[in-house]
Write an enzyme that holds these catalytic residues in place. Structure first.
Site, mmCIF file in Angstrom:
data_model
loop_
_atom_site.group_PDB
_atom_site.id
_atom_site.type_symbol
_atom_site.label_atom_id
_atom_site.label_comp_id
_atom_site.label_asym_id
_atom_site.label_seq_id
_atom_site.Cartn_x
_atom_site.Cartn_y
_atom_site.Cartn_z
ATOM 1 C CG ASP A 357 -27.299 18.501 107.933
ATOM 2 O OD1 ASP A 357 -27.256 18.863 107.661
ATOM 3 O OD2 ASP A 357 -27.172 16.649 108.849
ATOM 4 C CD GLU A 393 -24.803 19.960 104.162
ATOM 5 O OE1 GLU A 393 -24.563 20.480 104.594
ATOM 6 O OE2 GLU A 393 -26.029 18.351 104.889
#
Length: 717
Positions: A357, A393
């Protein structure tokens, strides 16, 4: 002070020995437990022992040794199952970045399991809420009754023969899902196991996932996380789990019986089904938030080391994560924490890969993103981590945070340019053909460097964050009222279209367009070069009623509804079909980029872009904004490897038509073929064409549809 937290005078205090500064955490060796915790600025560390429930503090023991910034001690009489926490002493000087407060019980960053849940109380904060000095004040209340405690685990577990499942990168198809969401309404999962690791391991549920043809299950965060107080006050929860507090602990409520082996058993079941297990991990921030957040772990252990602080005013935190704080992986001990966590999950828990993330933060320095940051170096040189699937990401909220294509070799990256382009093209936006061609070929302008392969581009059209595929073609705007923020949360850039009615409708024409568009989207995803990622539920048109930000909706709005309608069953069968085609034809998952250059040595161009009249597109055609139909001819004779010899794969023709009218498309002539066989037509999802169409045949391509043909050496009858 709460009576449950008063230290109990023991007739025989625990024996304490020096122990070792490694490994970090609490390690049971069969006869005792070694405790080791990093803190560069602490003056004293107390180990607090609790009863098995974590509610009664039994004893406080000062760790006797301090070696290389590691506090450590050994309890020769302690056993696995011991519940504990820490109290760390040091300066409380927020302006200098220090927030030590021994009144706050702290979670060991290396804890493997937690006992109890966090209960929001003012005593959790290192400062006194409401005090005129704000976070500069010092709170003396004991937080122990309200915070989870760590539990020493027995790591013994015998893996079976399915310990690992290695799927080649070019064959990988990712299925993103949520431990609770996928099983809470599944009729074959026992009610007491729903929403747990054991529920996900249910044979019927795994059979469904396996039947799709996907290869890898990617779970939304399963590290222990905190439910935000402001959500609980609204009757909501942190459903997605992007609020981690312990990087080695599975979230307690995902264990049906409190036994850590449940995760390992789930991992073994996933591997036994021939599937990989990938975890979505959140190492960019913690649940401690900004300077106004609670003191739960790292803030009280060594705030100035663990977090990135504002250079000229260390009272405040750098907030590149958008959540209040940012971990500082530039410090070797913080980097060690993250890499130790990754190795633990793969070597001890059977995980095959990780999705990071806000991955840009992990390689961020004071001057911005650095491709050669220590985190990337550590992952690439590590004999364990370098062999895993590492997916970034590639963006964050900081300056220069958008870094799609900038990660080093060995990394996969979420490709949001693919998502936005494919959505816009099928919506009917003009001038998208050049970008679509790039998307269909794994965005080579971003990823074709330094020996990276097409699989580096993780293609997706939907993800947990945003509209489902059904809602993408059913809503013009978001409908997040249930989140309690007056529909202000969630993105407004959905690139969606409702085709005449907002939300559900019984209009047959609108329903037909929507269902065909969903088929266009999933087929484009699976027929593009790169690594496809789909979201659980999209295979049968799951809806979230237009909510594009269900992060706080732990209920039927986000849980998958397994009562399939005729529409759902049609979509499910179609999804299985397109994935089967991807797996059957190597030209759809090449290990080399398709670049469109003519290879004189073997007389082949790997990909040719065609106009509807069958002619090759010219430079001027690419700039024709009114053109929304083209063909992609993939020549099976192109080199599948670096060896200079012709390939022998089947040649394929992909036709896309985003026009609102039918288009006549001339099937092109290819040297080694005599006819074209239609493998798939999104206008006819239940039909399998057995007819062969001759070279030069003018095929009527339905409006808003996609077709896939294979070249045959047979003459049509």
């Amino acid at each position: 002070m709460n009576s449950q937290n008063k230290s109990i005078e023991m007739s025989t205090p625990s024996r304490i020995m020096e122990g070792m500064p490694f490994p970090l955490g609490a390690t049971w060796d069969g006869t005792g437990i070694n405790f080791a915790i990093f803190s560069a600025h602490a003056t004293k560390v107390e180990l607090c022992l609790f009863d098995e429930t974590g509610t009664v503090e039994l004893e406080r023991i000062e760790l006797p040794e301090y070696t290389d910034e590691i506090w450590h001690g050994y309890l020769p009489d302690a056993k696995a199952g011991q519940v504990y926490g820490y109290r760390v002493y040091g300066p409380y000087e927020p302006a200098n970045g220090h927030r030590f407060n021994p009144n706050k019980l702290l979670i060991d960053p290396y804890a493997k399991q937690l006992v109890g849940t966090l209960t929001w109380d003012e005593s959790l904060f290192g400062y006194t809420i409401g005090h005129p000095d704000g976070d500069l004040s010092f709170d003396e209340r004991d937080s122990a009754p309200f915070i989870p405690k760590a539990k020493v685990v027995d790591p013994a577990f015998t893996w079976n023969e399915h310990y690992k499942c290695r799927i080649p990168n070019n064959e990988t198809i990712i299925y993103e899902t949520h431990v609770r969401g996928i099983s809470m309404l599944h009729p074959e999962v026992p009610k007491d196991l729903r929403g747990t690791f054991a529920g996900l391991a249910n044979p019927q549920l795994l059979d469904h996932i396996k039947s799709l043809g996907v290869t890898s299950i990617e779970l939304l965060p399963i590290h222990a996380f905190v439910h935000d107080n402001h959500l609980l006050e609204k009757g909501l929860r942190n459903y997605w789990g992007y609020n981690s507090i312990a990087f080695f602990c599975p979230h307690p409520s995902y264990l049906s019986n409190g036994n850590l082996s449940e995760f390992k058993e789930m991992s073994a079941s996933i591997h036994a089904a021939g599937l990989e297990l990938i975890l979505d991990v959140v190492y960019n921030h913690t649940a401690e938030g900004s300077e106004l957040g609670p003191t739960l772990s790292m803030r009280g252990i060594d705030n100035a080391t663990y977090y990135r602080l504002v250079e000229n005013n260390k009272r405040y935190y750098v907030n590149d994560s958008g959540t209040g704080n940012t971990l500082d992986l530039g410090h070797p001990c913080v980097l060690r924490l993250v890499t130790d966590s990754l190795r633990y999950w793969t070597t001890q828990m059977g995980v095959d890969g990780f999705r990071f993330d806000l991955g840009t933060i992990l390689a961020r320095e004071a001057t911005g993103f650095n491709e050669t940051h220590g985190f990337h170096v550590a992952c690439r040189q590590d004999p364990t981590l370098s062999q895993l699937k590492l997916i970034a990401e590639p963006w964050d909220c900081g300056l220069g945070g958008y870094q799609v294509g900038a990660f080093p070799p060995g990394w996969h990256e979420w490709n949001d340019k693919f998502r936005d382009c494919v959505r816009a093209f099928w919506r009917g936006d003009q001038g998208k053909l050049p970008e679509l061609a790039s998307s269909l070929t794994a965005s080579g302008h971003l990823f074709n460097r330094r020996g990276r392969r097409p699989a580096a581009s993780v293609n997706f059209i939907t993800a947990h964050d945003g509209f489902t595929m059904n809602d993408l073609v059913s809503y013009n705007g978001k409908h997040n009222e249930a989140n309690g923020d007056n529909n202000t949360d969630g993105t407004d850039n959905n690139i969606s279209y409702n085709y005449g009615v907002e939300g559900e409708t019984k209009d047959k024409n609108i329903c037909a367009i929507r269902e065909r568009q969903m088929r266009n989207l999933i087929a484009t995803l699976m027929f593009s070069q790169g690594t496809p990622m789909m979201v659980s539920g999209d295979e049968f048109a799951h809806t979230q009623k237009g909510n594009n930000n269900v992060y706080c909706q732990d209920n039927e709005l986000s849980w998958l509804d397994w009562k399939l309608t005729p529409k759902s069953k049609t979509m499910l069968n179609f999804t299985r079909r397109v994935i089967d085609l991807r797996k059957k034809y190597p030209m759809l998952r090449r290990e080399r980029f398709l670049v469109g250059e003519y290879n004189e040595e073997i007389g082949v161009k790997d990909v040719t872009w065609l106009l509807p009249n069958g002619a090759e597109m010219s430079e001027g055609d690419w700039h024709n904004g009114l053109l929304s139909c083209m063909g992609m001819l993939m020549d099976g004779r192109a080199q599948p490897t670096g060896i200079h010899r012709p390939g022998s794969d089947t040649s394929l023709l992909l036709i896309v038509n985003a026009h609102s009218d039918p288009i006549s498309f001339t099937l092109p002539e290819v040297a080694q073929g005599l006819s074209w066989h239609c493998l798939l037509d999104t206008n006819r999802p239940d039909e399998f064409d057995s007819d062969l169409f001759p070279i030069g045949h003018e095929f009527i391509v339905t409006e808003r549809s996609l077709l896939l043909f294979e070249l045959k050496q047979e003459e049509p009858q």
